[in-house]
Design an enzyme around this catalytic site. Structure first.
Site, PDB file in Angstrom:
ATOM      1  N   HIS A  37       0.838  -1.208   0.000  1.00 17.45           N
ATOM      2  CA  HIS A  37       0.000   0.000   0.000  1.00 17.45           C
ATOM      3  C   HIS A  37       0.874   1.259   0.000  1.00 17.45           C
ATOM      4  CE1 HIS A  37      -2.813  -2.915   2.198  1.00 17.45           C
ATOM      5  NE2 HIS A  37      -3.539  -2.545   1.166  1.00 17.45           N
ATOM      6  N   ASP A 151      -3.591  -7.107  -7.707  1.00 25.55           N
ATOM      7  CA  ASP A 151      -4.972  -7.426  -8.086  1.00 25.55           C
ATOM      8  C   ASP A 151      -5.153  -7.043  -9.556  1.00 25.55           C
ATOM      9  OD1 ASP A 151      -6.439  -8.024  -5.303  1.00 25.55           O
ATOM     10  OD2 ASP A 151      -4.966  -6.453  -5.027  1.00 25.55           O
TER      11      ASP A 151
HETATM   12  P1  AMP Z   1      -6.498  -3.945  -0.456  1.00 21.33           P
HETATM   13  O1  AMP Z   1      -6.329  -3.131   0.769  1.00 21.33           O
HETATM   14  O2  AMP Z   1      -6.008  -5.350  -0.335  1.00 21.33           O
HETATM   15  O3  AMP Z   1      -7.881  -3.819  -1.055  1.00 21.33           O
HETATM   16  O4  AMP Z   1      -5.536  -3.296  -1.537  1.00 21.33           O
HETATM   17  C1  AMP Z   1      -5.583  -1.933  -1.847  1.00 21.33           C
HETATM   18  C2  AMP Z   1      -4.697  -1.660  -3.041  1.00 21.33           C
HETATM   19  O5  AMP Z   1      -3.362  -2.044  -2.733  1.00 21.33           O
HETATM   20  C3  AMP Z   1      -5.114  -2.462  -4.289  1.00 21.33           C
HETATM   21  O6  AMP Z   1      -4.972  -1.639  -5.445  1.00 21.33           O
HETATM   22  C4  AMP Z   1      -4.106  -3.589  -4.298  1.00 21.33           C
HETATM   23  O7  AMP Z   1      -3.852  -4.099  -5.588  1.00 21.33           O
HETATM   24  C5  AMP Z   1      -2.875  -2.896  -3.739  1.00 21.33           C
HETATM   25  N1  AMP Z   1      -1.943  -3.884  -3.184  1.00 21.33           N
HETATM   26  C6  AMP Z   1      -2.224  -4.842  -2.253  1.00 21.33           C
HETATM   27  N2  AMP Z   1      -1.132  -5.598  -2.024  1.00 21.33           N
HETATM   28  C7  AMP Z   1      -0.150  -5.116  -2.831  1.00 21.33           C
HETATM   29  C8  AMP Z   1       1.214  -5.491  -3.051  1.00 21.33           C
HETATM   30  N3  AMP Z   1       1.795  -6.508  -2.427  1.00 21.33           N
HETATM   31  N4  AMP Z   1       1.919  -4.767  -3.957  1.00 21.33           N
HETATM   32  C9  AMP Z   1       1.346  -3.725  -4.632  1.00 21.33           C
HETATM   33  N5  AMP Z   1       0.072  -3.326  -4.446  1.00 21.33           N
HETATM   34  C10 AMP Z   1      -0.666  -4.015  -3.569  1.00 21.33           C
END
Ligand code: AMP
Length: 285
Positions: A37, A151
């Site tokens: 994030h 994602d």
């Molecule tokens: P989430 O909180 O899991 O819904 O993720 C929020 C955003 O962070 C989304 O756009 C995800 O694709 C991105 N994200 C989550 N994990 C990663 C990671 N390991 N590397 C890059 N972006 C990430």
């Protein structure tokens, strides 16, 4: 750092920033933040003068038997991480703020893209994602929104939705951030027991084995998928949900790799925790 709980507040802050000449970047998250994030925040800050992070565990993207209730939440920790990262505003609406009692309006994602990969395994998931991202765009009015390649299907669907609903938002996709052993960072990694945590890097190892075969000339989707599956099969703790090769933009399944970039994507249960990962093959032709 400003903290906003309502649509009216975040919209006012965003409009104020724009009136002062800044462009606004939004990083949508479900909180329990990690380095992945933070990398999106860094990207947002490179591209815009005012960075908003939204923290909202979106109920409509979880299936009835999924982990909405137990999804990890730690607002104080997230606030500290955002302040440290130089975020300008946090948008953390209540459930009622985004989904008022009796709410019955959603953004549907129909057709192919939402029916493959995670869309096939998590019915309604992308309807929930498209709905909440639309609400966040309407609330925040960003010029730019940053999503993670982690994602990849979500990013492709949001890109298409943004175009089709005429949101004046530039979609930016940022690379996957990994632990030193290759495991893609995820808020859900917290669920893993020690044994599961040791097995989890096999997802990336499988993708790497396929990437090596690709570099050595292998172009058959079936062969590459077989290689990933074989690596995942090395641990009893892993259960494959899918391994697929799809076009990087349209997500249409690919039989033989051409010079167009293709997404090799995997989802697997590690114990009871569902993990996803992917790599792009053929990006350089
Ligand atoms: P989430 O909180 O899991 O819904 O993720 C929020 C955003 O962070 C989304 O756009 C995800 O694709 C991105 N994200 C989550 N994990 C990663 C990671 N390991 N590397 C890059 N972006 C990430």
């Amino acid at each position: 750092m400003i903290i906003c709980g309502t649509v009216e507040e975040i919209r006012r802050e965003s409009r104020r920033a724009k009136s002062e000449g800044a462009s606004v970047a939004l990083v949508p998250t479900m909180g329990y933040l990690h380095e992945g994030h933070v990398s999106l925040v860094r990207k947002a800050k490179e591209m815009a003068g005012f960075t908003v992070v939204s923290l909202f565990v979106n109920p409509t993207q979880f299936g009835p038997n999924e982990d909405f209730e137990k999804y990890p939440r730690d607002f104080d920790r997230d606030r500290g991480i955002c302040r440290e990262a130089g975020v300008d505003a946090l948008f953390c609406p209540s459930r009622e703020e985004l989904y008022p009692e009796g709410c019955s309006t959603y953004v549907e994602v129909q057709g192919g893209m939402a029916l493959v990969l995670c869309g096939a395994k998590r019915p309604g998931h992308f309807r929930g994602v498209a709905t909440v991202v639309s609400k966040l765009f309407i609330a925040t009015e960003p010029n730019i929104a940053v999503f993670g390649q982690k994602d990849a299907q979500q990013a492709a669907i949001i890109r298409k939705m943004t175009r089709e609903l005429n949101f004046p938002v530039k979609i930016v996709v940022s690379p996957i951030v990994r632990e030193p052993d290759g495991l893609a960072m995820s808020s859900r990694n917290k669920y893993l027991s020690d044994g599961e945590r040791s097995a989890a890097p096999l997802l990336k190892r499988g993708l790497d084995v396929a990437a090596e075969a690709y570099s050595a000339g292998e172009r058959s989707a079936g062969k590459l998928i077989g290689l990933v599956s074989a690596v995942l099969g090395r641990s009893d703790l892993l259960r494959i949900d899918y391994v697929e090769l799809v076009d990087g933009e349209t997500l249409v399944p690919v039989g033989m790799l051409s010079e167009k970039p293709s997404l090799l994507a995997v989802a697997a249960f590690c114990g009871r925790t569902r993990l996803i990962d992917n790599i792009v093959l053929g990006a350089e032709g």
